[in-house]
Design a protein around this motif. Structure first.
Motif, PDB file in Angstrom:
ATOM      1  N   GLN A   1      81.686  59.279  62.619  1.00  0.00           N
ATOM      2  CA  GLN A   1      80.536  59.582  61.774  1.00  0.00           C
ATOM      3  C   GLN A   1      80.973  60.428  60.577  1.00  0.00           C
ATOM      4  OE1 GLN A   1      77.386  58.317  62.319  1.00  0.00           O
ATOM      5  NE2 GLN A   1      78.481  57.157  63.912  1.00  0.00           N
ATOM      6  N   PRO A   2      80.201  60.403  59.485  1.00  0.00           N
ATOM      7  CA  PRO A   2      80.538  61.266  58.341  1.00  0.00           C
ATOM      8  C   PRO A   2      80.589  62.728  58.770  1.00  0.00           C
ATOM      9  CG  PRO A   2      78.826  59.689  57.750  1.00  0.00           C
ATOM     10  CD  PRO A   2      79.007  59.583  59.232  1.00  0.00           C
ATOM     11  N   VAL A   3      81.469  63.483  58.135  1.00  0.00           N
ATOM     12  CA  VAL A   3      81.637  64.882  58.519  1.00  0.00           C
ATOM     13  C   VAL A   3      80.339  65.664  58.328  1.00  0.00           C
ATOM     14  CG1 VAL A   3      82.417  65.648  56.226  1.00  0.00           C
ATOM     15  CG2 VAL A   3      83.170  66.879  58.284  1.00  0.00           C
ATOM     16  N   GLU A   4      79.485  65.165  57.416  1.00  0.00           N
ATOM     17  CA  GLU A   4      78.212  65.847  57.194  1.00  0.00           C
ATOM     18  C   GLU A   4      77.310  65.799  58.425  1.00  0.00           C
ATOM     19  OE1 GLU A   4      79.445  63.548  55.223  1.00  0.00           O
ATOM     20  OE2 GLU A   4      80.019  64.667  53.416  1.00  0.00           O
ATOM     21  N   GLU A   5      77.607  64.879  59.348  1.00  0.00           N
ATOM     22  CA  GLU A   5      76.802  64.753  60.555  1.00  0.00           C
ATOM     23  C   GLU A   5      77.133  65.836  61.592  1.00  0.00           C
ATOM     24  OE1 GLU A   5      74.314  62.625  61.064  1.00  0.00           O
ATOM     25  OE2 GLU A   5      74.584  61.921  59.001  1.00  0.00           O
TER      26      GLU A   5
ATOM     27  N   TYR B   1      80.296  67.092  67.011  1.00  0.00           N
ATOM     28  CA  TYR B   1      80.655  66.040  66.052  1.00  0.00           C
ATOM     29  C   TYR B   1      80.983  64.770  66.828  1.00  0.00           C
ATOM     30  CZ  TYR B   1      83.389  63.278  62.758  1.00  0.00           C
ATOM     31  OH  TYR B   1      83.867  62.254  61.983  1.00  0.00           O
TER      32      TYR B   1
END
Length: 224
Positions: free
Chosen positions: A165-169, A161
């Motif tokens: 960045q968005p957690v979806e990344e 991670y």
């Protein structure tokens, strides 16, 4: 009365009573004959088996054993095994294995080999690498959380991670990577030696070089 003594009447021997007295003797004799027949049959079958299929002593695992296991006397036993089934390099005595560490999984009732253990010729790290895999050493300091307790042969996933960045990344960059070894205590290792493909090595290098946080996930036994 003429005073003559009365003669004692003659009796016929009781054969039934005599037979009953001999019943315990007949029972004991039957038991002894049955035991003798059983012993003779046992030796006959053993001799027949020995003549039909030559065997040799071999050291066999009494239970499933994982890599990293240190062998104790309760884990192994010697058994006669058909000579034609014995692989090259098999062990023949418990003293050859007790106190040594396995580097390969061994199933219950499987014959133990010299190559199953560390410290034997041909059992170095390069010989233990699965096909298409390379060894890589990762310090524990690279991970965003402490390394869980591990043993040699465990499998892990690495989650990457990038902060901001968005957690979806966040996502897995390597999956089901085998631990070949570690330095330090098993519950707090200083570094891990992993078996990775070239692509997995590149993914780890890229994540580290670009500031990604790495989270180590220990897979349950048997895989995810």
């Amino acid at each position: 009365m003429d005073g003559k003594p009365t003669p004692t009447p003659e009796t016929t021997p009781s054969w039934a009573a005599g037979f009953r007295r001999r019943i315990p003797f007949y029972i004991i004799l039957a038991v002894l004959l049955a035991a003798l027949a059983g012993i003779l049959t046992f030796f006959f079958l053993n001799r027949l088996q020995a003549n039909a299929l030559p065997t040799a002593r071999a050291l066999v695992a009494q239970q499933d054993l994982r890599p990293g296991t240190e062998i104790t006397v309760e884990m192994v036993e010697t058994r006669p095994v058909p000579e034609g089934l014995l692989p090259e390099g098999h062990l023949t005595d418990a003293a050859q294995a007790i106190g040594r560490m396995l580097i390969a999984p061994v199933k219950a009732n499987e014959v133990l080999l010299n190559s199953d253990f560390s410290g034997e010729r041909g059992s170095g790290l390069s010989a233990r690498l699965p096909d298409g895999r390379w060894a890589i050493v990762i310090p524990a300091g690279w991970f965003a959380s402490p390394v869980p307790q591990v043993i040699t042969g465990d499998h892990i996933d690495l989650l990457a991670y990038l902060a901001g960045q968005p957690v979806e990344e966040a996502g897995l960059i390597v999956s089901s990577v085998e631990i070949l070894g570690f330095d330090g205590a098993s519950d707090h290792p200083d570094q891990l030696t992993l078996a990775v493909s070239i692509e997995e090595a590149v993914a780890i290098l890229y994540a580290r070089a670009n500031g990604f946080s790495l989270l180590i996930l220990l897979q349950p036994e048997g895989g995810s």
